[in-house]
Design a protein around this motif. Structure first.
Motif, PDB file in Angstrom:
ATOM      1  N   GLY A 165       6.038  -1.116  -3.268  1.00 54.59           N
ATOM      2  CA  GLY A 165       6.034  -1.844  -2.008  1.00 54.59           C
ATOM      3  C   GLY A 165       5.426  -1.090  -0.842  1.00 54.59           C
ATOM      4  O   GLY A 165       5.411  -1.594   0.284  1.00 54.59           O
ATOM      5  N   PHE A 166       4.915   0.107  -1.106  1.00 56.84           N
ATOM      6  CA  PHE A 166       4.343   0.912  -0.025  1.00 56.84           C
ATOM      7  C   PHE A 166       2.946   0.412   0.316  1.00 56.84           C
ATOM      8  O   PHE A 166       2.083   0.276  -0.549  1.00 56.84           O
ATOM      9  CB  PHE A 166       4.277   2.372  -0.464  1.00 56.84           C
ATOM     10  CG  PHE A 166       3.900   3.329   0.631  1.00 56.84           C
ATOM     11  CD1 PHE A 166       4.700   3.487   1.745  1.00 56.84           C
ATOM     12  CD2 PHE A 166       2.744   4.100   0.535  1.00 56.84           C
ATOM     13  CE1 PHE A 166       4.371   4.388   2.744  1.00 56.84           C
ATOM     14  CE2 PHE A 166       2.405   4.999   1.528  1.00 56.84           C
ATOM     15  CZ  PHE A 166       3.211   5.146   2.633  1.00 56.84           C
ATOM     16  N   SER A 167       2.725   0.127   1.585  1.00 55.94           N
ATOM     17  CA  SER A 167       1.460  -0.469   2.025  1.00 55.94           C
ATOM     18  C   SER A 167       0.614   0.531   2.795  1.00 55.94           C
ATOM     19  O   SER A 167       1.102   1.559   3.272  1.00 55.94           O
ATOM     20  CB  SER A 167       1.737  -1.684   2.914  1.00 55.94           C
ATOM     21  OG  SER A 167       2.371  -1.281   4.125  1.00 55.94           O
ATOM     22  N   LEU A 168      -0.643   0.190   2.930  1.00 56.65           N
ATOM     23  CA  LEU A 168      -1.534   1.034   3.725  1.00 56.65           C
ATOM     24  C   LEU A 168      -1.083   1.099   5.183  1.00 56.65           C
ATOM     25  O   LEU A 168      -1.183   2.143   5.830  1.00 56.65           O
ATOM     26  CB  LEU A 168      -2.967   0.502   3.648  1.00 56.65           C
ATOM     27  CG  LEU A 168      -3.801   0.929   2.433  1.00 56.65           C
ATOM     28  CD1 LEU A 168      -5.145   0.209   2.438  1.00 56.65           C
ATOM     29  CD2 LEU A 168      -4.005   2.443   2.425  1.00 56.65           C
ATOM     30  N   SER A 169      -0.554  -0.012   5.692  1.00 59.25           N
ATOM     31  CA  SER A 169      -0.086  -0.005   7.083  1.00 59.25           C
ATOM     32  C   SER A 169       1.079   0.958   7.261  1.00 59.25           C
ATOM     33  O   SER A 169       1.178   1.655   8.283  1.00 59.25           O
ATOM     34  CB  SER A 169       0.327  -1.416   7.516  1.00 59.25           C
ATOM     35  OG  SER A 169       1.395  -1.903   6.728  1.00 59.25           O
ATOM     36  N   GLN A 170       1.980   1.030   6.258  1.00 53.09           N
ATOM     37  CA  GLN A 170       3.069   1.994   6.323  1.00 53.09           C
ATOM     38  C   GLN A 170       2.533   3.422   6.286  1.00 53.09           C
ATOM     39  O   GLN A 170       3.041   4.305   6.977  1.00 53.09           O
ATOM     40  CB  GLN A 170       4.036   1.776   5.161  1.00 53.09           C
ATOM     41  CG  GLN A 170       4.932   0.558   5.293  1.00 53.09           C
ATOM     42  CD  GLN A 170       5.757   0.339   4.041  1.00 53.09           C
ATOM     43  OE1 GLN A 170       5.207   0.124   2.965  1.00 53.09           O
ATOM     44  NE2 GLN A 170       7.070   0.404   4.174  1.00 53.09           N
ATOM     45  N   PHE A 171       1.508   3.626   5.468  1.00 58.14           N
ATOM     46  CA  PHE A 171       0.931   4.964   5.375  1.00 58.14           C
ATOM     47  C   PHE A 171       0.323   5.396   6.702  1.00 58.14           C
ATOM     48  O   PHE A 171       0.552   6.517   7.165  1.00 58.14           O
ATOM     49  CB  PHE A 171      -0.133   5.011   4.280  1.00 58.14           C
ATOM     50  CG  PHE A 171      -0.886   6.316   4.252  1.00 58.14           C
ATOM     51  CD1 PHE A 171      -0.267   7.487   3.866  1.00 58.14           C
ATOM     52  CD2 PHE A 171      -2.225   6.363   4.632  1.00 58.14           C
ATOM     53  CE1 PHE A 171      -0.957   8.698   3.850  1.00 58.14           C
ATOM     54  CE2 PHE A 171      -2.927   7.558   4.622  1.00 58.14           C
ATOM     55  CZ  PHE A 171      -2.288   8.728   4.231  1.00 58.14           C
TER      56      PHE A 171
END
Length: 298
Positions: A165-171
């Motif tokens: 569930g980890f997204s680029l936006s979270q990164f």
């Protein structure tokens, strides 16, 4: 274990650190052979480079956040501080038992990361203090406890990073603090990561990895294994099912301690502040807290 040549280098390194006033008896960084060897290993046993690294670390320890790591650690118990539940909910990184080699397991569930929600309750400055305390507890409490139980020196951790569930936006949101965390670990707690296993890597991970990899020392990058959804066998090869959280394919739920993510379960809790994994009274207290608040505040 150091070979005779390395032992000679270690002796010279220790002598120079004390003679130059970089290290003194009682310094909380540690004066034991294992601590000094970590810095030597990090600089390929070059005494001059290792000494600079050690001196830089000592300076950081005295000045970080304007008060020093000892003050921060005395004021922030990594296993019991007021914001712990919120931090673990939106920045889920926690120690949990040991692997088959006796190494402490550090679990990081990045898909649940949400700094915007975290910072509504905990300021960025305060959050970074909790990150520092968590890093400091590794050599102060976690590794010594793991060594005691194993009956031999345990100097590194197994890190499991779950990207489900980890997204680029979270990164991009966490990029700065992630980089600072990597840098702090490599510069001031060198050679403490034994293995890094990344699971549930999304298709976008190539982009993320291309950003992260330059932050890592070459030796560190070589300790990384990356898996997609088929990671269970790899983890169970490293960790007994009873010690691996059920959320990662194991059998552990830490039911009596409010769940694996809040429990801090491991030998480092034995005798700590009057309780340990087998303390019936403390387990009953934890259960009461779970019923009252939905999460144990250990």
């Amino acid at each position: 274990m150091a070979n005779p040549t390395q032992q000679d280098t270690l002796h010279k390194f220790r002598q120079q650190l004390f003679e130059d006033g970089i290290l003194q008896d009682g310094d909380t960084i540690g004066t034991d052979d294992e601590t000094l060897l970590r810095f030597l290993h990090a600089r390929s046993f070059d005494i001059a480079l290792s000494k600079k690294m050690f001196a830089d670390c000592q300076h950081w320890r005295k000045t970080v956040q304007g008060v020093g790591i000892d003050r921060i650690y005395s004021q922030t118990d990594p296993f019991d501080y007021p914001e712990r539940e919120t931090v673990f909910k939106f920045w889920p990184m926690w120690f949990h038992k040991t692997d088959k080699q006796g190494r402490p397991i550090n679990v990081q569930i990045l898909g649940k990361m949400d700094l915007s929600k975290l910072y509504k309750v905990c300021t960025p400055k305060r959050h970074w203090e909790t990150v520092l305390a968590n890093a400091e507890c590794l050599p102060r409490e976690v590794l010594p406890a793991a060594s005691r139980v194993a009956g031999r020196h345990i100097g590194t951790t197994l890190v499991i990073v779950d990207l489900k569930g980890f997204s680029l936006s979270q990164f991009w949101q966490a990029k700065s603090i992630a980089r600072d965390s990597f840098q702090m670990s490599q510069d001031f707690y060198p050679e403490t990561m034994g293995e890094l296993v990344i699971i549930n890597a999304p298709s976008s991970f190539t982009i993320i990895w291309n950003v992260i990899k330059p932050w890592l020392a070459r030796d560190t990058a070589q300790k990384v294994s990356i898996y997609g959804k088929d990671y269970q066998k790899a983890l169970l090869d490293l960790v007994d099912a009873e010690s691996l959280p059920a959320s990662l394919g194991g059998k552990c739920t830490c039911k009596d301690l409010g769940g694996c993510e809040f429990s801090g379960a491991g030998p480092w809790l034995d005798g700590r502040k009057g309780w340990g994994p087998r303390s019936k009274a403390r387990l009953e207290e934890a259960n009461s807290e779970v019923m009252l608040s939905g999460a144990a505040k250990l």
